[in-house]
Design a protein around this motif. Structure first.
Motif, mmCIF file in Angstrom:
data_model
loop_
_atom_site.group_PDB
_atom_site.id
_atom_site.type_symbol
_atom_site.label_atom_id
_atom_site.label_comp_id
_atom_site.label_asym_id
_atom_site.label_seq_id
_atom_site.Cartn_x
_atom_site.Cartn_y
_atom_site.Cartn_z
ATOM 1 N N ASP A 79 0.710 12.282 6.529
ATOM 2 C CA ASP A 79 1.552 12.899 5.508
ATOM 3 C C ASP A 79 1.067 14.302 5.176
ATOM 4 O O ASP A 79 1.863 15.245 5.071
ATOM 5 C CB ASP A 79 1.545 12.023 4.256
ATOM 6 N N CYS A 118 -11.571 9.282 7.338
ATOM 7 C CA CYS A 118 -10.506 9.569 8.301
ATOM 8 C C CYS A 118 -10.655 11.041 8.672
ATOM 9 O O CYS A 118 -10.644 11.900 7.792
ATOM 10 C CB CYS A 118 -9.138 9.283 7.698
ATOM 11 N N SER A 132 -11.478 7.233 2.500
ATOM 12 C CA SER A 132 -12.290 6.857 1.346
ATOM 13 C C SER A 132 -13.745 7.231 1.604
ATOM 14 O O SER A 132 -14.113 7.657 2.700
ATOM 15 C CB SER A 132 -12.174 5.357 1.093
ATOM 16 N N ASP A 163 -8.587 0.491 4.281
ATOM 17 C CA ASP A 163 -8.766 1.917 3.986
ATOM 18 C C ASP A 163 -8.564 2.788 5.220
ATOM 19 O O ASP A 163 -8.120 3.938 5.101
ATOM 20 C CB ASP A 163 -10.158 2.162 3.408
ATOM 21 N N ALA A 207 -2.135 8.673 5.011
ATOM 22 C CA ALA A 207 -2.242 9.826 4.116
ATOM 23 C C ALA A 207 -2.497 11.103 4.912
ATOM 24 O O ALA A 207 -1.964 12.168 4.583
ATOM 25 C CB ALA A 207 -3.356 9.596 3.094
ATOM 26 N N ALA A 211 -4.713 3.120 5.735
ATOM 27 C CA ALA A 211 -4.160 3.908 4.631
ATOM 28 C C ALA A 211 -4.605 5.364 4.732
ATOM 29 O O ALA A 211 -3.822 6.285 4.455
ATOM 30 C CB ALA A 211 -4.602 3.307 3.296
ATOM 31 N N GLY A 212 -5.862 5.590 5.135
ATOM 32 C CA GLY A 212 -6.343 6.958 5.298
ATOM 33 C C GLY A 212 -5.591 7.711 6.373
ATOM 34 O O GLY A 212 -5.286 8.902 6.224
ATOM 35 N N VAL A 250 0.854 -1.189 0.000
ATOM 36 C CA VAL A 250 0.000 0.000 0.000
ATOM 37 C C VAL A 250 0.886 1.233 0.000
ATOM 38 O O VAL A 250 1.825 1.333 0.790
ATOM 39 C CB VAL A 250 -0.916 0.014 1.240
ATOM 40 N N GLN A 251 0.588 2.172 -0.878
ATOM 41 C CA GLN A 251 1.282 3.456 -0.882
ATOM 42 C C GLN A 251 0.269 4.533 -0.513
ATOM 43 O O GLN A 251 -0.757 4.706 -1.173
ATOM 44 C CB GLN A 251 1.917 3.762 -2.240
ATOM 45 N N ALA A 252 0.537 5.230 0.572
ATOM 46 C CA ALA A 252 -0.329 6.298 1.059
ATOM 47 C C ALA A 252 0.545 7.479 1.423
ATOM 48 O O ALA A 252 1.375 7.390 2.324
ATOM 49 C CB ALA A 252 -1.131 5.828 2.273
ATOM 50 N N GLY A 253 0.375 8.582 0.696
ATOM 51 C CA GLY A 253 1.279 9.696 0.890
ATOM 52 C C GLY A 253 2.692 9.263 0.554
ATOM 53 O O GLY A 253 2.934 8.624 -0.467
#
Length: 323
Positions: free
Chosen positions: A143, A292, A287, A133, A140, A136-137, A96-99
Protein backbone atom coordinates in the motif's frame (compact mmCIF):
# COMPACT_ATOMS: atom_id res chain seq x y z
CA UNK A 1 -17.36 -36.67 15.25
CA UNK A 2 -14.35 -34.32 15.47
CA UNK A 3 -11.97 -33.43 18.28
CA UNK A 4 -10.28 -30.33 19.69
CA UNK A 5 -7.16 -30.09 21.85
CA UNK A 6 -6.59 -26.84 23.77
CA UNK A 7 -3.50 -25.59 25.59
CA UNK A 8 -2.58 -22.18 27.03
CA UNK A 9 0.32 -20.41 25.33
CA UNK A 10 2.16 -17.11 25.19
CA UNK A 11 1.97 -14.54 22.42
CA UNK A 12 5.50 -15.36 21.11
CA UNK A 13 4.54 -19.03 20.98
CA UNK A 14 1.34 -18.15 19.14
CA UNK A 15 3.24 -16.04 16.58
CA UNK A 16 5.76 -18.83 16.03
CA UNK A 17 2.86 -21.14 15.11
CA UNK A 18 1.42 -18.74 12.54
CA UNK A 19 3.71 -19.93 9.77
CA UNK A 20 4.65 -23.35 8.47
CA UNK A 21 4.94 -26.13 11.08
CA UNK A 22 7.19 -28.85 9.57
CA UNK A 23 6.41 -31.32 12.36
CA UNK A 24 2.71 -31.19 11.44
CA UNK A 25 3.32 -31.15 7.70
CA UNK A 26 5.04 -34.52 8.08
CA UNK A 27 1.87 -36.11 9.48
CA UNK A 28 -0.49 -38.03 7.20
CA UNK A 29 -3.55 -36.48 8.88
CA UNK A 30 -2.35 -33.16 10.27
CA UNK A 31 -4.61 -31.19 12.63
CA UNK A 32 -5.53 -27.58 11.94
CA UNK A 33 -3.77 -25.44 14.55
CA UNK A 34 -5.14 -22.02 15.44
CA UNK A 35 -3.91 -19.64 18.13
CA UNK A 36 -6.00 -16.83 19.59
CA UNK A 37 -5.92 -14.21 22.30
CA UNK A 38 -8.55 -15.08 24.91
CA UNK A 39 -7.91 -12.23 27.38
CA UNK A 40 -6.29 -9.05 26.03
CA UNK A 41 -5.96 -7.39 29.44
CA UNK A 42 -4.26 -10.42 30.99
CA UNK A 43 -2.28 -11.25 27.86
CA UNK A 44 -3.62 -14.81 27.78
CA UNK A 45 -3.39 -16.81 24.54
CA UNK A 46 -4.56 -20.30 23.62
CA UNK A 47 -3.66 -22.99 21.10
CA UNK A 48 -6.55 -24.95 19.61
CA UNK A 49 -5.91 -27.98 17.41
CA UNK A 50 -8.81 -29.45 15.41
CA UNK A 51 -8.74 -33.00 14.03
CA UNK A 52 -11.04 -35.73 12.74
CA UNK A 53 -9.97 -38.51 15.09
CA UNK A 54 -9.34 -38.69 18.82
CA UNK A 55 -5.72 -37.65 19.41
CA UNK A 56 -3.24 -40.22 20.67
CA UNK A 57 -0.48 -39.72 23.21
CA UNK A 58 2.13 -38.99 20.52
CA UNK A 59 0.09 -36.15 18.98
CA UNK A 60 -0.67 -34.67 22.40
CA UNK A 61 3.04 -34.72 23.24
CA UNK A 62 3.84 -33.04 19.91
CA UNK A 63 1.28 -30.27 20.50
CA UNK A 64 2.65 -29.71 24.01
CA UNK A 65 6.15 -29.33 22.58
CA UNK A 66 4.97 -26.24 20.65
CA UNK A 67 4.08 -24.40 23.87
CA UNK A 68 6.87 -24.82 26.46
CA UNK A 69 5.11 -22.31 28.73
CA UNK A 70 2.37 -24.92 29.29
CA UNK A 71 4.79 -27.59 30.47
CA UNK A 72 3.16 -29.73 33.13
CA UNK A 73 -0.38 -28.75 32.15
CA UNK A 74 -2.76 -31.39 30.88
CA UNK A 75 -4.18 -30.64 27.41
CA UNK A 76 -7.94 -30.20 27.32
CA UNK A 77 -9.32 -32.78 24.87
CA UNK A 78 -12.96 -32.50 23.85
CA UNK A 79 -15.21 -34.17 21.31
CA UNK A 80 -17.05 -31.83 18.97
CA UNK A 81 -20.55 -32.36 17.58
CA UNK A 82 -21.11 -32.93 13.89
CA UNK A 83 -20.29 -29.43 12.69
CA UNK A 84 -17.90 -27.85 10.22
CA UNK A 85 -14.84 -27.81 12.46
CA UNK A 86 -12.76 -25.87 9.93
CA UNK A 87 -15.29 -23.04 10.28
CA UNK A 88 -15.07 -23.41 14.04
CA UNK A 89 -11.29 -23.09 13.85
CA UNK A 90 -11.68 -19.83 11.94
CA UNK A 91 -13.67 -18.18 14.67
CA UNK A 92 -10.38 -17.32 16.38
CA UNK A 93 -9.06 -15.55 13.26
CA UNK A 94 -9.82 -11.87 13.62
CA UNK A 95 -9.92 -9.71 10.47
CA UNK A 96 -6.81 -7.70 9.67
CA UNK A 97 -6.67 -4.19 8.25
CA UNK A 98 -3.32 -3.20 6.76
CA UNK A 99 -3.16 -0.09 4.66
CA UNK A 100 -6.23 -0.07 2.41
CA UNK A 101 -6.65 -3.84 2.69
CA UNK A 102 -9.15 -5.70 4.89
CA UNK A 103 -8.51 -9.44 5.11
CA UNK A 104 -11.20 -11.59 6.71
CA UNK A 105 -12.65 -15.07 6.94
CA UNK A 106 -16.22 -16.04 6.06
CA UNK A 107 -17.26 -15.26 9.63
CA UNK A 108 -16.71 -11.54 8.96
CA UNK A 109 -17.99 -11.34 5.37
CA UNK A 110 -20.83 -9.02 6.42
CA UNK A 111 -18.57 -6.64 8.38
CA UNK A 112 -16.30 -5.18 5.72
CA UNK A 113 -15.53 -1.49 6.42
CA UNK A 114 -16.46 1.00 3.72
CA UNK A 115 -13.59 2.30 1.63
CA UNK A 116 -11.37 -0.77 2.08
CA UNK A 117 -10.17 -3.35 -0.42
CA UNK A 118 -11.40 -6.65 1.06
CA UNK A 119 -10.14 -10.17 0.56
CA UNK A 120 -11.88 -13.28 1.89
CA UNK A 121 -9.17 -15.75 2.89
CA UNK A 122 -10.34 -18.71 4.95
CA UNK A 123 -8.00 -20.91 6.96
CA UNK A 124 -6.47 -23.62 4.78
CA UNK A 125 -3.41 -25.77 4.24
CA UNK A 126 -1.44 -22.76 3.03
CA UNK A 127 0.16 -19.92 4.99
CA UNK A 128 -0.97 -16.34 4.56
CA UNK A 129 -4.38 -15.45 5.98
CA UNK A 130 -3.15 -11.94 6.80
CA UNK A 131 -3.25 -12.49 10.54
CA UNK A 132 0.48 -12.84 11.00
CA UNK A 133 2.66 -9.73 11.30
CA UNK A 134 4.74 -10.76 8.27
CA UNK A 135 1.75 -10.88 5.92
CA UNK A 136 0.17 -7.74 7.37
CA UNK A 137 3.53 -5.97 7.04
CA UNK A 138 3.76 -6.91 3.36
CA UNK A 139 0.22 -5.65 2.74
CA UNK A 140 1.05 -2.33 4.39
CA UNK A 141 4.30 -2.09 2.39
CA UNK A 142 2.49 -2.71 -0.89
CA UNK A 143 0.00 0.00 0.00
CA UNK A 144 2.82 2.42 0.88
CA UNK A 145 4.64 1.62 -2.36
CA UNK A 146 1.52 2.41 -4.39
CA UNK A 147 0.95 5.68 -2.50
CA UNK A 148 4.54 6.69 -3.32
CA UNK A 149 3.65 6.44 -7.00
CA UNK A 150 5.28 3.15 -7.96
CA UNK A 151 3.73 1.48 -11.01
CA UNK A 152 5.25 -1.96 -11.62
CA UNK A 153 4.21 -3.68 -14.83
CA UNK A 154 5.66 -7.10 -14.06
CA UNK A 155 5.25 -8.67 -10.60
CA UNK A 156 6.29 -11.99 -9.01
CA UNK A 157 5.08 -13.32 -5.65
CA UNK A 158 7.54 -16.04 -4.60
CA UNK A 159 6.18 -18.36 -1.91
CA UNK A 160 2.64 -17.12 -2.33
CA UNK A 161 0.90 -19.29 0.30
CA UNK A 162 -2.78 -18.43 -0.10
CA UNK A 163 -2.18 -15.97 -2.96
CA UNK A 164 -3.11 -12.99 -0.78
CA UNK A 165 -0.10 -10.79 -1.54
CA UNK A 166 -0.40 -11.42 -5.27
CA UNK A 167 -4.09 -10.48 -5.07
CA UNK A 168 -3.22 -7.26 -3.22
CA UNK A 169 -0.60 -6.32 -5.81
CA UNK A 170 -3.11 -6.92 -8.61
CA UNK A 171 -5.66 -4.71 -6.85
CA UNK A 172 -3.09 -1.91 -6.72
CA UNK A 173 -1.77 -2.38 -10.27
CA UNK A 174 -4.56 -4.11 -12.22
CA UNK A 175 -2.84 -3.86 -15.61
CA UNK A 176 0.39 -5.51 -14.47
CA UNK A 177 1.41 -9.04 -15.39
CA UNK A 178 1.59 -11.05 -12.16
CA UNK A 179 2.80 -14.55 -11.38
CA UNK A 180 2.54 -16.37 -8.04
CA UNK A 181 4.58 -19.45 -7.16
CA UNK A 182 5.04 -21.81 -4.25
CA UNK A 183 7.11 -24.91 -3.61
CA UNK A 184 4.00 -26.63 -2.18
CA UNK A 185 1.48 -27.80 -4.83
CA UNK A 186 -1.34 -27.58 -2.24
CA UNK A 187 -0.66 -23.85 -1.96
CA UNK A 188 -1.26 -23.35 -5.67
CA UNK A 189 -4.57 -25.22 -5.45
CA UNK A 190 -5.54 -23.00 -2.50
CA UNK A 191 -4.48 -19.88 -4.42
CA UNK A 192 -6.59 -20.90 -7.41
CA UNK A 193 -9.62 -21.41 -5.17
CA UNK A 194 -9.04 -18.09 -3.38
CA UNK A 195 -8.69 -16.31 -6.72
CA UNK A 196 -12.14 -17.57 -7.74
CA UNK A 197 -13.64 -16.53 -4.41
CA UNK A 198 -12.18 -13.03 -4.64
CA UNK A 199 -12.80 -12.44 -8.33
CA UNK A 200 -9.11 -12.43 -9.26
CA UNK A 201 -8.67 -13.37 -12.94
CA UNK A 202 -6.15 -16.05 -13.88
CA UNK A 203 -4.11 -15.74 -17.05
CA UNK A 204 -0.75 -14.98 -18.59
CA UNK A 205 -1.37 -11.49 -19.89
CA UNK A 206 -1.72 -8.12 -18.21
CA UNK A 207 -4.38 -8.13 -15.52
CA UNK A 208 -4.19 -11.92 -15.10
CA UNK A 209 -2.48 -14.07 -12.48
CA UNK A 210 -0.17 -16.84 -13.58
CA UNK A 211 0.48 -19.76 -11.22
CA UNK A 212 3.49 -22.04 -10.88
CA UNK A 213 4.70 -24.78 -8.54
CA UNK A 214 8.37 -23.99 -8.08
CA UNK A 215 11.21 -23.90 -5.55
CA UNK A 216 12.02 -20.20 -5.49
CA UNK A 217 12.30 -18.79 -9.00
CA UNK A 218 13.23 -22.10 -10.63
CA UNK A 219 10.41 -22.45 -13.15
CA UNK A 220 10.36 -21.77 -16.91
CA UNK A 221 7.37 -19.41 -16.63
CA UNK A 222 9.04 -17.34 -13.90
CA UNK A 223 12.31 -17.11 -15.81
CA UNK A 224 10.58 -16.34 -19.10
CA UNK A 225 8.72 -13.36 -17.61
CA UNK A 226 11.79 -11.87 -15.91
CA UNK A 227 13.00 -9.28 -15.15
CA UNK A 228 10.40 -8.08 -12.65
CA UNK A 229 9.70 -4.54 -11.46
CA UNK A 230 8.47 -5.97 -8.15
CA UNK A 231 9.33 -9.24 -6.41
CA UNK A 232 7.53 -10.22 -3.19
CA UNK A 233 9.00 -12.97 -1.01
CA UNK A 234 7.31 -13.59 2.33
CA UNK A 235 9.03 -16.83 3.31
CA UNK A 236 11.75 -17.47 5.93
CA UNK A 237 15.19 -15.97 6.58
CA UNK A 238 17.13 -19.06 5.48
CA UNK A 239 15.42 -19.41 2.09
CA UNK A 240 15.57 -15.63 1.59
CA UNK A 241 19.36 -15.72 1.98
CA UNK A 242 19.71 -18.78 -0.26
CA UNK A 243 17.50 -17.19 -2.93
CA UNK A 244 19.27 -13.81 -2.92
CA UNK A 245 21.20 -14.44 -6.19
CA UNK A 246 18.09 -15.82 -7.92
CA UNK A 247 15.86 -12.97 -6.77
CA UNK A 248 18.52 -10.47 -7.82
CA UNK A 249 18.73 -12.07 -11.26
CA UNK A 250 14.93 -11.89 -11.57
CA UNK A 251 14.66 -8.23 -10.50
CA UNK A 252 15.06 -5.42 -13.01
CA UNK A 253 17.57 -2.63 -12.28
CA UNK A 254 15.68 -0.03 -10.27
CA UNK A 255 13.07 -2.64 -9.35
CA UNK A 256 11.73 -3.31 -5.88
CA UNK A 257 11.83 -6.40 -3.68
CA UNK A 258 9.65 -6.85 -0.59
CA UNK A 259 11.12 -9.38 1.82
CA UNK A 260 9.46 -10.75 4.96
CA UNK A 261 9.20 -13.86 7.11
CA UNK A 262 12.29 -13.01 9.15
CA UNK A 263 12.56 -11.94 12.77
CA UNK A 264 14.44 -8.84 13.92
CA UNK A 265 17.74 -10.55 14.72
CA UNK A 266 17.80 -12.09 11.23
CA UNK A 267 17.46 -8.76 9.43
CA UNK A 268 21.17 -7.94 9.10
CA UNK A 269 22.18 -11.33 7.63
CA UNK A 270 19.34 -11.08 5.13
CA UNK A 271 20.29 -7.52 4.22
CA UNK A 272 23.94 -8.49 3.83
CA UNK A 273 22.99 -11.22 1.36
CA UNK A 274 20.96 -8.78 -0.76
CA UNK A 275 23.43 -5.90 -0.55
CA UNK A 276 26.01 -8.29 -1.99
CA UNK A 277 23.64 -8.74 -4.95
CA UNK A 278 23.28 -5.00 -5.62
CA UNK A 279 20.23 -4.11 -3.51
CA UNK A 280 19.89 -1.27 -1.02
CA UNK A 281 17.43 -0.95 1.83
CA UNK A 282 14.76 1.64 1.09
CA UNK A 283 12.22 1.15 3.90
CA UNK A 284 12.13 -0.97 7.03
CA UNK A 285 8.48 -1.64 7.88
CA UNK A 286 6.51 -4.32 9.65
CA UNK A 287 6.51 -4.78 13.43
CA UNK A 288 9.42 -4.58 15.86
CA UNK A 289 9.71 -8.37 15.99
CA UNK A 290 8.77 -9.14 12.37
CA UNK A 291 10.40 -6.65 9.96
CA UNK A 292 9.25 -6.16 6.39
CA UNK A 293 12.01 -4.88 4.09
CA UNK A 294 11.58 -2.85 0.92
CA UNK A 295 14.71 -3.08 -1.20
CA UNK A 296 15.67 -1.40 -4.47
CA UNK A 297 18.06 -2.98 -6.93
CA UNK A 298 20.74 -0.50 -7.88
CA UNK A 299 20.97 0.56 -11.49
CA UNK A 300 24.25 -0.18 -13.24
CA UNK A 301 25.88 0.72 -16.53
CA UNK A 302 29.09 -0.35 -18.19
CA UNK A 303 31.21 -3.12 -16.71
CA UNK A 304 30.20 -3.67 -13.08
CA UNK A 305 29.60 0.03 -12.52
CA UNK A 306 26.70 1.53 -10.67
CA UNK A 307 24.53 3.90 -12.67
CA UNK A 308 24.31 7.31 -11.01
CA UNK A 309 21.33 9.58 -11.58
CA UNK A 310 22.12 12.98 -13.08
CA UNK A 311 18.96 14.63 -11.77
CA UNK A 312 18.20 15.83 -8.27
CA UNK A 313 16.12 13.44 -6.22
CA UNK A 314 12.54 14.43 -5.61
CA UNK A 315 11.07 14.47 -2.08
CA UNK A 316 9.26 11.20 -2.83
CA UNK A 317 12.59 9.59 -3.81
CA UNK A 318 14.12 10.64 -0.51
CA UNK A 319 11.48 8.74 1.45
CA UNK A 320 12.87 5.50 0.03
CA UNK A 321 16.36 6.05 1.45
CA UNK A 322 19.62 6.91 -0.26
CA UNK A 323 22.97 5.38 -1.09
Amino acid sequence: MSWIVSLPCTRPEAEALSGEIPELDALVEAPVVVTREIDEDAGLWQLDAYMDDKPGAALLKLLQSFVPSAKGQTPVVAELPEEDWVTLSQQGLEPVQAGRFFVHTSSYADRVPAGTTPFLIDASQAFGTGGHDTTAGCLAMLDQLARQGASPRNIADIGTGTGLLAFAAMALWPRAKTIASDIDPASIFVTRDNAAINGVPLGRGGGGLGLAVAPGTDHPSIKHRAPYDLVIANILAGPLITLAPDIAAATAPGGHAILAGLIARQMEPVLAAYRAQGFRLAVRGGSAEWPCLLLIKRRRYGWRRKERAFHRASPSDASFGSW
